[in-house]
Design a protein around this motif. Structure first.
Motif, PDB file in Angstrom:
ATOM      1  N   PHE A 145      -6.917  -0.373  -5.027  1.00  0.00           N
ATOM      2  CA  PHE A 145      -7.894  -0.831  -3.285  1.00  0.00           C
ATOM      3  C   PHE A 145      -8.498  -2.294  -3.855  1.00  0.00           C
ATOM      4  O   PHE A 145      -8.405  -3.024  -2.826  1.00  0.00           O
ATOM      5  CB  PHE A 145      -8.715   0.583  -3.675  1.00  0.00           C
ATOM      6  CG  PHE A 145      -9.510   0.419  -2.401  1.00  0.00           C
ATOM      7  CD1 PHE A 145      -8.940   0.293  -1.409  1.00  0.00           C
ATOM      8  CD2 PHE A 145     -11.398  -0.444  -2.043  1.00  0.00           C
ATOM      9  CE1 PHE A 145      -9.751  -0.004   0.124  1.00  0.00           C
ATOM     10  CE2 PHE A 145     -12.096  -0.452  -1.238  1.00  0.00           C
ATOM     11  CZ  PHE A 145     -11.350   0.052   0.126  1.00  0.00           C
ATOM     12  N   VAL A 146      -9.010  -2.646  -4.949  1.00  0.00           N
ATOM     13  CA  VAL A 146     -10.537  -3.831  -4.663  1.00  0.00           C
ATOM     14  C   VAL A 146      -9.039  -4.534  -5.037  1.00  0.00           C
ATOM     15  O   VAL A 146      -9.267  -5.607  -4.109  1.00  0.00           O
ATOM     16  CB  VAL A 146     -10.799  -3.441  -6.150  1.00  0.00           C
ATOM     17  CG1 VAL A 146     -11.376  -4.484  -6.297  1.00  0.00           C
ATOM     18  CG2 VAL A 146     -12.162  -2.398  -6.115  1.00  0.00           C
ATOM     19  N   GLY A 147      -7.586  -4.261  -5.923  1.00  0.00           N
ATOM     20  CA  GLY A 147      -6.897  -6.014  -6.119  1.00  0.00           C
ATOM     21  C   GLY A 147      -6.635  -5.650  -3.807  1.00  0.00           C
ATOM     22  O   GLY A 147      -6.735  -6.904  -3.995  1.00  0.00           O
ATOM     23  N   ARG A 148      -6.106  -5.289  -3.051  1.00  0.00           N
ATOM     24  CA  ARG A 148      -5.853  -4.933  -1.927  1.00  0.00           C
ATOM     25  C   ARG A 148      -7.057  -5.624  -1.784  1.00  0.00           C
ATOM     26  O   ARG A 148      -6.843  -6.404  -0.598  1.00  0.00           O
ATOM     27  CB  ARG A 148      -5.049  -3.391  -2.028  1.00  0.00           C
ATOM     28  CG  ARG A 148      -4.448  -2.962  -1.992  1.00  0.00           C
ATOM     29  CD  ARG A 148      -2.608  -4.371  -1.834  1.00  0.00           C
ATOM     30  NE  ARG A 148      -2.476  -5.471  -1.947  1.00  0.00           N
ATOM     31  CZ  ARG A 148      -2.116  -6.179  -2.525  1.00  0.00           C
ATOM     32  NH1 ARG A 148      -1.976  -6.404  -0.220  1.00  0.00           N
ATOM     33  NH2 ARG A 148      -1.732  -7.562  -2.549  1.00  0.00           N
ATOM     34  N   VAL A 149      -8.709  -5.569  -1.204  1.00  0.00           N
ATOM     35  CA  VAL A 149      -9.204  -5.477  -1.234  1.00  0.00           C
ATOM     36  C   VAL A 149      -9.793  -7.651  -0.982  1.00  0.00           C
ATOM     37  O   VAL A 149      -9.080  -8.836  -0.163  1.00  0.00           O
ATOM     38  CB  VAL A 149     -10.281  -5.183  -0.905  1.00  0.00           C
ATOM     39  CG1 VAL A 149     -11.370  -6.135  -0.355  1.00  0.00           C
ATOM     40  CG2 VAL A 149     -10.757  -3.757   0.185  1.00  0.00           C
TER      41      VAL A 149
ATOM     42  N   THR B 286      -4.076  -5.838  -8.165  1.00  0.00           N
ATOM     43  CA  THR B 286      -2.549  -5.007  -7.335  1.00  0.00           C
ATOM     44  C   THR B 286      -1.298  -4.738  -7.900  1.00  0.00           C
ATOM     45  O   THR B 286      -0.885  -3.551  -8.457  1.00  0.00           O
ATOM     46  CB  THR B 286      -1.610  -5.832  -6.213  1.00  0.00           C
ATOM     47  OG1 THR B 286      -3.242  -5.864  -5.071  1.00  0.00           O
ATOM     48  CG2 THR B 286      -0.718  -5.064  -4.857  1.00  0.00           C
ATOM     49  N   TRP B 287      -0.594  -5.287  -9.136  1.00  0.00           N
ATOM     50  CA  TRP B 287       0.479  -5.138  -9.646  1.00  0.00           C
ATOM     51  C   TRP B 287      -0.275  -5.047 -10.968  1.00  0.00           C
ATOM     52  O   TRP B 287       0.140  -3.832 -11.581  1.00  0.00           O
ATOM     53  CB  TRP B 287       0.264  -6.985 -10.246  1.00  0.00           C
ATOM     54  CG  TRP B 287       1.516  -7.710  -9.367  1.00  0.00           C
ATOM     55  CD1 TRP B 287       1.670  -7.311  -8.375  1.00  0.00           C
ATOM     56  CD2 TRP B 287       1.458  -9.068  -9.277  1.00  0.00           C
ATOM     57  NE1 TRP B 287       3.209  -7.966  -7.603  1.00  0.00           N
ATOM     58  CE2 TRP B 287       2.668  -8.973  -7.824  1.00  0.00           C
ATOM     59  CE3 TRP B 287       1.492  -9.901  -9.874  1.00  0.00           C
ATOM     60  CZ2 TRP B 287       3.197 -10.475  -7.704  1.00  0.00           C
ATOM     61  CZ3 TRP B 287       2.013 -11.180  -9.943  1.00  0.00           C
ATOM     62  CH2 TRP B 287       2.667 -12.219  -9.011  1.00  0.00           C
TER      63      TRP B 287
ATOM     64  N   PHE C 103       0.172   0.675 -14.157  1.00  0.00           N
ATOM     65  CA  PHE C 103      -0.817   1.448 -14.077  1.00  0.00           C
ATOM     66  C   PHE C 103       0.316   2.882 -13.469  1.00  0.00           C
ATOM     67  O   PHE C 103       0.159   3.617 -14.582  1.00  0.00           O
ATOM     68  CB  PHE C 103      -2.278   0.896 -14.373  1.00  0.00           C
ATOM     69  CG  PHE C 103      -3.099   2.661 -14.984  1.00  0.00           C
ATOM     70  CD1 PHE C 103      -3.317   2.416 -15.889  1.00  0.00           C
ATOM     71  CD2 PHE C 103      -3.467   3.523 -13.758  1.00  0.00           C
ATOM     72  CE1 PHE C 103      -3.454   3.497 -16.623  1.00  0.00           C
ATOM     73  CE2 PHE C 103      -4.200   4.711 -14.898  1.00  0.00           C
ATOM     74  CZ  PHE C 103      -3.990   4.590 -16.229  1.00  0.00           C
ATOM     75  N   LEU C 104      -0.054   3.038 -13.179  1.00  0.00           N
ATOM     76  CA  LEU C 104       0.891   4.148 -11.847  1.00  0.00           C
ATOM     77  C   LEU C 104       2.344   4.023 -12.523  1.00  0.00           C
ATOM     78  O   LEU C 104       1.906   5.301 -12.673  1.00  0.00           O
ATOM     79  CB  LEU C 104       1.037   3.549 -10.290  1.00  0.00           C
ATOM     80  CG  LEU C 104      -0.663   4.300  -9.006  1.00  0.00           C
ATOM     81  CD1 LEU C 104      -0.178   3.039  -8.618  1.00  0.00           C
ATOM     82  CD2 LEU C 104      -0.721   5.328  -9.031  1.00  0.00           C
TER      83      LEU C 104
ATOM     84  N   VAL D 188       0.277  -0.987  -0.358  1.00  0.00           N
ATOM     85  CA  VAL D 188       0.130  -0.089  -0.212  1.00  0.00           C
ATOM     86  C   VAL D 188       0.860   1.615  -0.450  1.00  0.00           C
ATOM     87  O   VAL D 188       0.275   2.501  -1.145  1.00  0.00           O
ATOM     88  CB  VAL D 188      -0.591  -0.037   1.082  1.00  0.00           C
ATOM     89  CG1 VAL D 188      -2.468   1.310   1.208  1.00  0.00           C
ATOM     90  CG2 VAL D 188      -2.455  -1.486   1.193  1.00  0.00           C
ATOM     91  N   PRO D 189       2.153   1.951   0.966  1.00  0.00           N
ATOM     92  CA  PRO D 189       2.672   2.907   1.293  1.00  0.00           C
ATOM     93  C   PRO D 189       3.252   3.568  -0.852  1.00  0.00           C
ATOM     94  O   PRO D 189       3.179   4.201  -0.621  1.00  0.00           O
ATOM     95  CB  PRO D 189       3.678   2.608   1.929  1.00  0.00           C
ATOM     96  CG  PRO D 189       3.455   1.539   2.885  1.00  0.00           C
ATOM     97  CD  PRO D 189       2.660   0.648   1.796  1.00  0.00           C
ATOM     98  N   ALA D 190       3.564   2.262  -1.517  1.00  0.00           N
ATOM     99  CA  ALA D 190       4.092   2.564  -2.779  1.00  0.00           C
ATOM    100  C   ALA D 190       3.418   3.132  -3.704  1.00  0.00           C
ATOM    101  O   ALA D 190       3.497   3.706  -4.147  1.00  0.00           O
ATOM    102  CB  ALA D 190       4.918   1.418  -2.331  1.00  0.00           C
ATOM    103  N   ALA D 191       2.210   2.235  -3.244  1.00  0.00           N
ATOM    104  CA  ALA D 191       1.284   3.247  -4.416  1.00  0.00           C
ATOM    105  C   ALA D 191       0.257   4.166  -4.245  1.00  0.00           C
ATOM    106  O   ALA D 191      -0.183   5.189  -4.336  1.00  0.00           O
ATOM    107  CB  ALA D 191       0.243   2.475  -4.473  1.00  0.00           C
TER     108      ALA D 191
END
Length: 133
Positions: free
Chosen positions: A89-93, A116-117, A122-123, A61-64
């Motif tokens: 966020f949906v990936g993390r949930v 997440t990946w 994308f980011l 989460v922190p890097a995102a």
């Protein structure tokens, strides 16, 4: 009505991810209290699983969140921030649900890490675009 800015878009996803981390942390505390374990996992599989679920989120989460904040700073379009924030966020949930319900592989866990990946890619791509544009 005011228009949504990049900062507003980033604030939404940063806030949601902070509440996700808080929720996962509270699940660890609940397991610690239930099993009366103050440090480590005490050999309790449920506590170890809760700790790992929270730990995994704190690794990603922190890097995102930094990426989302930088996108807001460079005034990337709010839509780009919402796409990145939503996918991540949906990936993390999903990953948290999958990992907390099973220590092994599961569909939510696999889809969660994939999302997440994808969010990271994308980011990174949008950040690099704004770095050279």
């Amino acid at each position: 009505m005011d228009t949504i800015t990049s900062g507003h878009a980033a604030a939404l996803w940063v806030g949601l991810n902070l509440f996700l981390l808080l929720t996962l942390s509270l699940l660890v505390v609940r397991q610690r209290q239930r099993h009366k374990v103050a440090l480590g996992d005490g050999g309790v599989p449920e506590l170890a699983q809760a700790i790992r679920t929270f730990g995994n989120a704190t690794e990603y989460v922190p890097a995102a969140l930094v990426g989302l904040a930088v996108l807001a700073i460079v005034e990337a379009p709010p839509l780009a921030i919402h796409v990145a924030g939503f996918v991540f966020f949906v990936g993390r949930v999903l990953h948290a649900v999958g990992l907390s319900s099973s220590g092994g592989t599961s569909f939510p866990r696999a889809i969660g890490i994939l999302m997440t990946w994808i969010g990271y890619v994308f980011l990174g791509a949008v950040l690099l675009f704004y770095a050279v544009a």
